[in-house]
Design a protein around this motif. Structure first.
Motif, PDB file in Angstrom:
ATOM      1  N   GLU A  31       0.828  -1.211   0.000  1.00 34.82           N
ATOM      2  CA  GLU A  31       0.000   0.000   0.000  1.00 34.82           C
ATOM      3  C   GLU A  31       0.860   1.257   0.000  1.00 34.82           C
ATOM      4  O   GLU A  31       0.553   2.229  -0.714  1.00 34.82           O
ATOM      5  CB  GLU A  31      -0.939   0.001   1.213  1.00 34.82           C
ATOM      6  N   ASP A  32       1.921   1.265   0.784  1.00 34.35           N
ATOM      7  CA  ASP A  32       2.799   2.438   0.840  1.00 34.35           C
ATOM      8  C   ASP A  32       3.539   2.630  -0.482  1.00 34.35           C
ATOM      9  O   ASP A  32       3.752   3.761  -0.924  1.00 34.35           O
ATOM     10  CB  ASP A  32       3.797   2.308   1.993  1.00 34.35           C
ATOM     11  N   VAL A  33       3.926   1.527  -1.112  1.00 33.02           N
ATOM     12  CA  VAL A  33       4.591   1.639  -2.411  1.00 33.02           C
ATOM     13  C   VAL A  33       3.635   2.221  -3.439  1.00 33.02           C
ATOM     14  O   VAL A  33       4.007   3.081  -4.248  1.00 33.02           O
ATOM     15  CB  VAL A  33       5.121   0.266  -2.878  1.00 33.02           C
ATOM     16  N   GLU A  34       2.399   1.763  -3.417  1.00 33.40           N
ATOM     17  CA  GLU A  34       1.397   2.291  -4.357  1.00 33.40           C
ATOM     18  C   GLU A  34       1.225   3.798  -4.196  1.00 33.40           C
ATOM     19  O   GLU A  34       1.069   4.527  -5.184  1.00 33.40           O
ATOM     20  CB  GLU A  34       0.061   1.582  -4.162  1.00 33.40           C
ATOM     21  N   LYS A  35       1.282   4.279  -2.973  1.00 30.16           N
ATOM     22  CA  LYS A  35       1.185   5.730  -2.734  1.00 30.16           C
ATOM     23  C   LYS A  35       2.398   6.448  -3.326  1.00 30.16           C
ATOM     24  O   LYS A  35       2.272   7.519  -3.918  1.00 30.16           O
ATOM     25  CB  LYS A  35       1.083   6.007  -1.235  1.00 30.16           C
ATOM     26  N   ASP A  36       3.579   5.845  -3.156  1.00 29.75           N
ATOM     27  CA  ASP A  36       4.804   6.470  -3.653  1.00 29.75           C
ATOM     28  C   ASP A  36       4.830   6.574  -5.172  1.00 29.75           C
ATOM     29  O   ASP A  36       5.385   7.530  -5.731  1.00 29.75           O
ATOM     30  CB  ASP A  36       6.030   5.683  -3.179  1.00 29.75           C
ATOM     31  N   ILE A  37       4.249   5.599  -5.851  1.00 32.33           N
ATOM     32  CA  ILE A  37       4.327   5.577  -7.312  1.00 32.33           C
ATOM     33  C   ILE A  37       3.083   6.160  -7.977  1.00 32.33           C
ATOM     34  O   ILE A  37       2.977   6.140  -9.215  1.00 32.33           O
ATOM     35  CB  ILE A  37       4.572   4.142  -7.831  1.00 32.33           C
ATOM     36  N   ALA A  38       2.172   6.680  -7.180  1.00 34.50           N
ATOM     37  CA  ALA A  38       0.939   7.250  -7.747  1.00 34.50           C
ATOM     38  C   ALA A  38       1.226   8.420  -8.680  1.00 34.50           C
ATOM     39  O   ALA A  38       0.413   8.742  -9.556  1.00 34.50           O
ATOM     40  CB  ALA A  38       0.003   7.679  -6.623  1.00 34.50           C
ATOM     41  N   LYS A  39       2.368   9.069  -8.525  1.00 40.58           N
ATOM     42  CA  LYS A  39       2.709  10.243  -9.342  1.00 40.58           C
ATOM     43  C   LYS A  39       3.197   9.879 -10.735  1.00 40.58           C
ATOM     44  O   LYS A  39       3.349  10.755 -11.590  1.00 40.58           O
ATOM     45  CB  LYS A  39       3.782  11.063  -8.631  1.00 40.58           C
ATOM     46  N   TYR A  40       3.461   8.587 -10.972  1.00 40.51           N
ATOM     47  CA  TYR A  40       3.994   8.192 -12.274  1.00 40.51           C
ATOM     48  C   TYR A  40       2.862   7.819 -13.232  1.00 40.51           C
ATOM     49  O   TYR A  40       1.935   7.087 -12.856  1.00 40.51           O
ATOM     50  CB  TYR A  40       4.964   7.011 -12.128  1.00 40.51           C
ATOM     51  N   HIS A  41       2.968   8.319 -14.452  1.00 39.54           N
ATOM     52  CA  HIS A  41       1.913   8.079 -15.446  1.00 39.54           C
ATOM     53  C   HIS A  41       2.495   7.606 -16.777  1.00 39.54           C
ATOM     54  O   HIS A  41       1.913   7.827 -17.837  1.00 39.54           O
ATOM     55  CB  HIS A  41       1.074   9.348 -15.652  1.00 39.54           C
ATOM     56  N   SER A  42       3.649   6.979 -16.703  1.00 39.02           N
ATOM     57  CA  SER A  42       4.230   6.344 -17.887  1.00 39.02           C
ATOM     58  C   SER A  42       5.089   5.183 -17.423  1.00 39.02           C
ATOM     59  O   SER A  42       5.631   5.195 -16.311  1.00 39.02           O
ATOM     60  CB  SER A  42       5.082   7.339 -18.685  1.00 39.02           C
ATOM     61  N   HIS A  43       5.194   4.191 -18.284  1.00 37.08           N
ATOM     62  CA  HIS A  43       6.016   3.038 -17.945  1.00 37.08           C
ATOM     63  C   HIS A  43       7.479   3.435 -17.790  1.00 37.08           C
ATOM     64  O   HIS A  43       8.194   2.875 -16.952  1.00 37.08           O
ATOM     65  CB  HIS A  43       5.875   1.954 -19.021  1.00 37.08           C
ATOM     66  N   GLN A  44       7.912   4.381 -18.582  1.00 37.04           N
ATOM     67  CA  GLN A  44       9.305   4.816 -18.496  1.00 37.04           C
ATOM     68  C   GLN A  44       9.617   5.405 -17.126  1.00 37.04           C
ATOM     69  O   GLN A  44      10.627   5.039 -16.512  1.00 37.04           O
ATOM     70  CB  GLN A  44       9.607   5.852 -19.579  1.00 37.04           C
ATOM     71  N   ASP A  45       8.756   6.280 -16.633  1.00 42.47           N
ATOM     72  CA  ASP A  45       8.989   6.889 -15.322  1.00 42.47           C
ATOM     73  C   ASP A  45       8.927   5.840 -14.212  1.00 42.47           C
ATOM     74  O   ASP A  45       9.748   5.849 -13.277  1.00 42.47           O
ATOM     75  CB  ASP A  45       7.960   7.988 -15.057  1.00 42.47           C
ATOM     76  N   PHE A  46       7.952   4.946 -14.314  1.00 41.31           N
ATOM     77  CA  PHE A  46       7.807   3.893 -13.303  1.00 41.31           C
ATOM     78  C   PHE A  46       9.036   2.993 -13.283  1.00 41.31           C
ATOM     79  O   PHE A  46       9.609   2.708 -12.232  1.00 41.31           O
ATOM     80  CB  PHE A  46       6.542   3.082 -13.592  1.00 41.31           C
TER      81      PHE A  46
END
Length: 372
Positions: free
Chosen positions: A300-315
Motif C-alpha cells: 500500500e505504501d509503495v502504491e502511494k509512492d508511485i501514484a505520481k507516475y503516469h508512464s512506464h518509463q517513469d515507473f
C-alpha cells in the motif's frame, strides 16, 4: 512473547511453528539462547529472488545477534549435487561465489559461523540415522523431487524409477542439517516451508520413539516479500537457470545492466496508474513487490509512492533507481571478495571447525540416545 503485529502465524501449524517477518526483525523477536540456521544452494552469485526471499534476513539476524545466540549460515553444496554437477570447476566457482555473496550482503563471520555443508561430515551421518525413521510416504508427498526430475506423469513407472535416491531423500538431509545443531529458528523462502514441516515431523518422531525431548521443533521464519518472479515471464519465479538472463537481476549487476533489464521487464498496456494486481497485472505487481521488498514497505505504501507516475518509463526508472542504490554496496563488496579467494577459504575452514564442534557434541548425545 512475539508481538502479533509483527508476525503472522500459520494456523495450520502446530506450536506456532511458522512466522513471517514484518519488514525487519527486532531484537525482541528472537528469544534468548536461540540457534538460528540456514543454508542456500551454491548456484553462484545471488539474484534478487535469493536476496529478498531468503538471505537478507540473515543480515538482520547478524546485526541483532546476542552473546547467547548461535548463527550458522552457509552453502548447501551437498544438496546441490542432487542435480549432477559434471563441470567440477564451475561447481567450485559457484561455491566460492556463494560465500562471497553471503559476505557481500553484510554477514559478519565474527558474529556468524559461515561454512560449506560438505565440510561437516556429521550432516551425512545424521542423514542416515534420520532416514531410518522417516516414512517413504512422507517423502513421496514432497514436491521438490517431482519438480526437479521434471515428472509429468506420476503413473509413469519408468520415469519415476529413474529418479535418483539423493533427490528423493533430499528433505531428510535438510532435516539433518537443521536438527544437527538443535536449531530453534530457520529463516527460509516460501518454497522451503513444506520441508520444514517434515523436519518438525522427523524431530517429533525421534523424540517419541526414544521417549526424550531432545530435539526442539524448529520455527520457520518466512521473509515478508512475496516470491520474486521472472522479469520476462511472470508465470515462473526468478531463477538463475532461466535461459533468458534478462529475466533476473544479480546482486553484482552494474547499474547500466540493471537499467536495461528493468526496461525490458514485462508490464502491460495500462500507463495512467500502477497498482498491485498479481492476477490482472502480474508484471507491474512483480515490480511493485520488488520495491516493497527492497524498501521494506507495505504494498500500500509503495502504491502511494508511485501514484505520481503516469508512464512506464517513469515507473521503470524509479524501480531502477531503487535497485541500483540497494545493490551498490553488495556489488562492490562481492567484487572485492572474489579477488580474495584465500580469505574466502579461510572463512569457510574456520566456520567448518566451529560448526563441527557443535555437531560432534550433539551427534555424541544422539548416538547415545539411540544405543550406539
Amino acid at each position: 512473547m512475539l508481538r502479533k503485529s509483527r508476525f503472522i502465524g500459520n494456523a495450520r501449524m502446530l506450536h506456532k511453528s511458522v512466522k513471517r517477518t514484518d519488514y525487519k526483525l527486532h531484537r525482541t523477536d528472537i528469544p534468548a539462547r536461540s540457534t538460528i540456521f540456514s543454508l542456500i544452494q551454491p548456484t553462484g552469485t545471488f539474484h534478487l529472488g535469493n536476496y529478498l526471499g531468503a538471505v537478507r534476513v540473515w543480515k538482520d539476524l547478524c546485526d541483532l545477534k546476542q552473546p547467547d545466540t548461535k548463527l550458522l549460515f552457509g552453502t548447501a553444496d551437498l544438496h546441490a549435487i542432487t542435480v549432477p554437477k559434471p563441470n567440477t570447476s564451475e561447481f567450485r566457482r559457484y561455491r566460492q561465489e556463494a560465500i562471497a555473496s553471503i559476505l557481500s550482503i553484510g554477514i559478519d563471520p565474527t558474529r556468524a559461523i559461515v561454512f560449506h555443508q560438505s565440510q561437516v561430515a556429521q550432516h551425512t551421518e545424521l542423514h542416515w540415522l534420520l532416514s531410518t525413521i522417516t516414512p517413504m510416504g512422507s517423502l513421496n508427498r514432497m514436491t521438490q523431487w517431482k519438480s526437479k526430475s521434471n515428472l509429468k506423469d506420476l503413473n509413469d513407472a519408468d520415469a519415476v524409477g529413474a529418479v535418483k535416491l539423493g533427490l528423493f531423500s533430499y528433505p531428510v538431509l535438510q532435516a539433518a542439517d537443521i536438527l544437527l545443531y538443535k536449531s530453534t529458528h530457520v529463516p527460509v523462502g516460501d518454497d522451503q516451508a513444506q520441508h520444514l514441516e517434515l523436519t518438525r515431523d522427523i524431530a517429533q518422531r525421534f523424540n517419541t520413539l526414544y521417549n526424550r525431548e531432545f530435539f526442539q521443533l524448529p520455527t520457520t521464519i518466512l521473509a515478508p516479500t512475496k516470491r520474486i518472479l521472472s522479469l520476462a515471464n511472470t508465470a515462473k519465479k526468478m531463477s538463475k537457470s532461466d535461459p533468458n538472463q534478462n529475466a533476473l537481476i544479480y546482486l553484482n549487476d552494474e547499474p547500466d545492466v540493471i537499467s536495461r533489464k528493468i526496461r525490458k521487464a514485462v508490464t502491460d498496456s495500462v500507463s495512467h496508474e500502477f497498482k498491485y494486481d498479481p492476477v490482472l497485472r502480474p508484471g507491474v505487481a512483480n515490480l511493485i513487490n520488488v520495491i516493497s521488498g527492497v524498501q521494506r514497505k507495505s504494498i500500500e505504501d509503495v502504491e502511494k509512492d508511485i501514484a505520481k507516475y503516469h508512464s512506464h518509463q517513469d515507473f521503470k526508472n524509479y524501480v531502477t533507481e531503487v535497485l541500483v542504490e540497494e545493490l551498490r554496496d553488495p556489488r562492490e563488496k562481492f567484487m572485492k571478495y572474489m579477488k580474495e579467494p584465500q580469505y574466502l577459504e579461510e572463512i569457510t575452514k574456520s566456520g567448518a571447525e566451529s560448526a563441527s564442534e557443535i555437531a560432534e557434541q550433539n551427534m555424541k548425545t544422539i548416538k547415545e540416545i539411540m544405543g550406539f
